[in-house]
Design an enzyme around this catalytic site. Structure first.
Site, short mmCIF file in Angstrom:
data_model
loop_
_atom_site.label_atom_id
_atom_site.label_comp_id
_atom_site.label_asym_id
_atom_site.label_seq_id
_atom_site.Cartn_x
_atom_site.Cartn_y
_atom_site.Cartn_z
CG ASP A 131 72.59 -19.82 35.27
OD1 ASP A 131 73.19 -19.11 36.37
OD2 ASP A 131 71.90 -20.85 35.15
CG HIS A 185 68.73 -18.52 39.05
ND1 HIS A 185 69.10 -17.66 37.94
CD2 HIS A 185 69.64 -19.47 39.16
CE1 HIS A 185 70.27 -18.21 37.32
NE2 HIS A 185 70.74 -19.06 38.36
NE ARG A 228 66.57 -21.52 37.46
CZ ARG A 228 67.93 -22.07 37.47
NH1 ARG A 228 68.09 -22.62 38.81
NH2 ARG A 228 68.86 -21.86 36.69
CD GLU A 286 75.79 -23.91 38.73
OE1 GLU A 286 75.03 -24.93 38.47
OE2 GLU A 286 75.27 -22.69 38.75
CG HIS A 336 74.83 -19.26 39.41
ND1 HIS A 336 73.88 -19.89 39.58
CD2 HIS A 336 74.86 -18.23 40.49
CE1 HIS A 336 72.91 -19.33 40.68
NE2 HIS A 336 73.76 -18.39 41.24
#
Length: 820
Positions: free
Chosen positions: A704, A697, A668, A762, A765
């Protein structure tokens, strides 16, 4: 075994939780009381143990007092009564002491018994005619039964219960009991009841025509010399009140609520360890206070006799829990109220006592263990025996924790061992608290905030375990099936933010997790009516659901307490103050943080080239995400090569289960992390990374993802939706169904076996182990698609990874069993 452990916990907690040490003579402005010279070695050992427990169990504050005869021989605070302002905890820090309150309510009743104003064996409604619950039994309730938890009443009243934040009056609380029905015939069963002691306190209020808190202050607290104690939140006490903390198994943390309970006589007392020590000294002095006789020695002895018990049996006397410690009679009571745990214990024949309090919810195992150790050290010194500091436990090795995870034993002996973030936990299948296990030498023992018991030993034996004196065989459980359709509308969360009730399915049965820590399997009585087991907090009570027209439950009534269904939180509800367009503009103009260290060269790999079963569902390239708008121009997924190859190996391990990976996000760009951070509200920041630190990320080392069915291509349901910003997204959220938790564990175990670690908030993740070796990147997907020479990066396709590990199916299957 589970029942014996529970009974032991009830007796020990009850016997230890009532004594905090204080002295009759001390300077009011003295923060702590230095150890008497002959107690130096004892105090040194206790300080070492307390500091260890505070660090290991993350306790914000801890206070202790030791009493010998009519003197406080040591009293001290550790940590901070206000962690935010670094205000030290002391011997005069004020705490809420929970059920220790009951002792003072019962003392006040016994004072009236001595004057002939009350008969313990007369029907209680003779004194309070407005109390008349539905009693299908022939025997009326008497005060003796109320004070020894033998009344047969529900644990909590309909109004003013432990969960009720509306702060109703004591009268309203007691009168609400008239709509309830007794669970058991009075005098026949031990059933702990907060409501019962509220009725005892209401009797005092009615007979003396004075509000309960004021009457207790004048009749008991002040005459006992307890000037830092009250049954009401008096301003001078609140100024010195410690801040306490709440927690949950899956990682919730928040400040403890501070509302007053409607059943004040059962749990609303404020006090200090020095005041509670003063109480112990009055007991040791045969009921004589600083100025006069307050209660007869004979009356105290009567209170210390187990009621409705067989000869030699331990249990509850009149208020006090009565047990033994190494052959010495021990009396006391435990206290647990939101964020606070208290132990008050005394050896009346030896005139030795201890008070311990901490500010972590339900950490009674710690206050209990320290109090027990203190008494044993005091006894050893008195008898001239040598002593040393207790041996500390050590963490279970991660590989051993993962190897042991699974179901062991059958019937009442069955336990689940569960690995969580490298730690090992045990939960009786029949219901109880969950305990973390740690190593004591070469055996496993419970050692957590909820249970510390070095005498309960768990020993691995050829794939099985020995628990205490029983060999428990590892059970090969099948993959769970979908739960009965009739349960579908019942599962979920109910209650309040400060005390959530979880309704879940396990082993084909409806279960609840109540008061944060007790799991209970329920027996179905009818479509919407279930019964609690004959042990635990809600022993013998019922859970009755109410459904709407769609057959979805809107509330559940446990005993007499109504828990409303909580709104289902979703992840698509973030509404930032500024538009996403403006946040994007600001993020693109900003610069990532500077990092002054050498990194590996970036080598991002397109994940779709690794394994044909890896599919993409890049949510941030669509409006189907927590922002409700696309933030990527393209639906692509990249990881650094070692992480990508590890992901491919994990994918191969899942094939025998019929699962493939569905990728939602991987590498990301940093600017997107900044958009997420700026858009997320303050209470949701745990779901996004701080751009000042960068996300894993951003380094190409986080992914994810979820699972999909290789045969049907459909996504596998988990405990929450992807991107949902709620507790249901936590990696170890206890709710949902057995199948959802099994599939969630399948995902986690496959990835962790290849060097990934799940993010605790999460379930989707996962961070790769070498993330610190790579720099924060801010390249857009469009830039990554450019020729490598034009941007100085390397992005390559990778050949499929060969299946290098056969026979993985049994390993992953057994690992799943411990996560159900």
């Amino acid at each position: 075994m589970a029942i014996l452990i529970r009974l032991k916990r009830v007796l020990v907690y009850g016997a230890i939780a009532t004594f905090l040490f204080a002295g009759t003579v001390f300077a009011e402005d003295q923060a702590n009381i230095a150890a008497r010279s002959d107690y130096a070695a004892i105090v040194a050992a206790l300080q070492t143990g307390i500091l260890h427990e505070m660090e290991d169990k993350e306790l914000p504050a801890f206070s202790i007092a030791l009493v010998e005869g009519d003197q406080i021989v040591w009293a001290q605070g550790f940590g901070y009564q206000d962690p935010d302002h670094k205000t030290p905890a002391t011997a005069h820090t004020v705490y809420r002491v929970g059920s220790v309150s009951k002792l003072f309510t019962d003392i006040a009743i016994m004072q009236m018994v001595e004057t002939g104003k009350i008969n313990l064996d007369a029907p209680v409604n003779q004194y309070i005619p407005d109390f008349h619950p539905q009693n299908p039994f022939s025997k009326p309730i008497i005060l003796r039964e109320l004070m020894s938890h033998r009344s047969g009443l529900l644990r909590e009243p309909p109004v003013g219960d432990y969960f009720d934040p509306t702060e109703p009056t004591l009268q309203s609380t007691v009168r609400s009991m008239n709509s309830t029905e007794l669970v058991y015939d009075p005098g026949t069963h031990l059933k702990y009841s907060n409501a019962g002691i509220a009725i005892v306190g209401y009797t005092l209020q009615e007979l003396n025509h004075e509000p309960f808190p004021e009457y207790l202050k004048q009749a008991v607290l002040r005459p006992f010399g307890m000037n830092e104690s009250a049954f009401a939140p008096e301003p001078e006490l609140l100024r010195n009140l410690a801040k306490a903390s709440m927690w949950s198994y899956d990682g919730l943390k928040f400040p403890a609520p501070t509302f007053e309970l409607g059943l004040a006589p059962a749990g609303c007392m404020y006090s200090t360890v020095t005041d509670l020590a003063q109480f112990l000294m009055v007991l040791f002095n045969g009921g004589r206070g600083p100025k006069t006789q307050l209660i007869k020695r004979e009356t105290l002895e009567q209170m210390w006799v187990p009621q409705f018990a067989k000869p030699g049996q331990k249990g509850y006397g009149l208020g006090f829990a009565v047990s033994e410690l190494d052959g010495h009679r021990i009396i006391g009571d435990g206290g647990a109220i939101y964020g606070f745990a208290t132990e008050v214990v005394g050896l009346p024949d030896d005139k030795l006592g201890v008070v311990t309090v901490t500010t972590m919810d339900a950490a009674n195992a710690v206050t209990n263990a320290v109090a027990r150790q203190a008494l044993q050290l005091m006894l050893a010194q008195r008898s001239g025996k040598s002593f040393s500091a207790a041996e500390n436990t050590k963490p279970v090795p991660v590989e051993l924790a993962r190897k042991l995870a699974g179901r062991y034993g059958e019937g009442d002996d069955a336990v689940d061992l569960m690995e969580r973030e490298g730690t090992l936990h045990m939960l009786p299948v029949g219901g109880d608290f969950e305990s973390q296990l740690r190593m004591l030498g070469d055996v496993l023992v419970p050692d957590s905030r909820l249970e510390i018991d070095p005498n309960t030993k768990i020993i691995p034996v050829d794939g099985d375990i020995r628990l205490a004196d029983k060999l428990l065989k590892r059970m090969d459980l099948p993959r769970p099936t979908a739960p009965a359709e009739q349960f579908a509308g019942l599962l979920g969360q109910y209650g309040w933010d400060h005390d959530i009730l979880y309704v879940l399915e396990k082993d084909g049965k409806l279960n609840v997790l109540i008061e944060w820590f007790e799991f209970d399997p329920l027996e179905q009585q009818s479509t919407d009516s279930f019964k609690f087991p004959a042990h635990g907090l809600y022993n013998g009570e019922s859970a009755v659901f109410t459904r709407d027209a769609s057959r979805r439950a809107t509330e559940v009534k446990i005993g007499a307490v109504v828990f409303k269904r909580r709104e289902d939180a979703t992840g698509l509800q973030v509404h930032p103050v500024e538009s996403i367009t403006e946040l994007r503009r600001q993020a693109l103009a900003a610069k990532p943080p500077q990092e002054n260290k050498a990194f590996r060269a970036s080598d991002l790999v397109d994940l779709t080239t690794l394994d044909p079963t890896i599919k993409l569902d890049i949510r941030y390239a669509t409006p189907n995400n927590f922002l409700g708008t696309p933030v990527y121009e393209e639906a692509k997924a990249f990881l650094q090569r070692p992480a990508a190859e590890a992901l491919a190996r994990a994918a191969q391990k899942l094939r025998p289960l019929g699962y493939g990976f569905l990728i939602h996000d991987a590498y990301r760009p940093w600017y997107v992390t900044k958009i997420f951070w700026d858009a997320a509200p303050a209470d949701k920041k745990i779901f996004v990374a701080d751009p000042q630190e960068g996300s894993r990320h951003n380094r190409g080392c986080a992914v994810d993802l979820t699972l999909y069915d290789l045969k049907t291509g459909t996504e596998v349901p988990m405990t929450s939706a992807y991107d949902e910003m709620s507790e249901r997204s936590y990696a170890f959220y206890p709710g949902g169904t057995s199948l959802q938790r099994w599939d969630r564990a399948a995902l986690r175990n496959a990835l962790e076996s290849e060097g990934f670690t799940v993010y605790s908030y999460e379930w989707w993740h996962f961070d790769y182990k070498d993330w610190q070796q790579y720099p924060i990147l801010n390249l857009t997907f469009e830039q990554l698609s450019q020729p490598a020479q034009s941007r100085g990066e390397r992005v390559q396709q990778s050949p499929p990874i060969a299946n290098s590990r056969r026979g993985y199916w049994p390993e992953i299957w057994n690992a799943f069993l411990g996560a159900l």
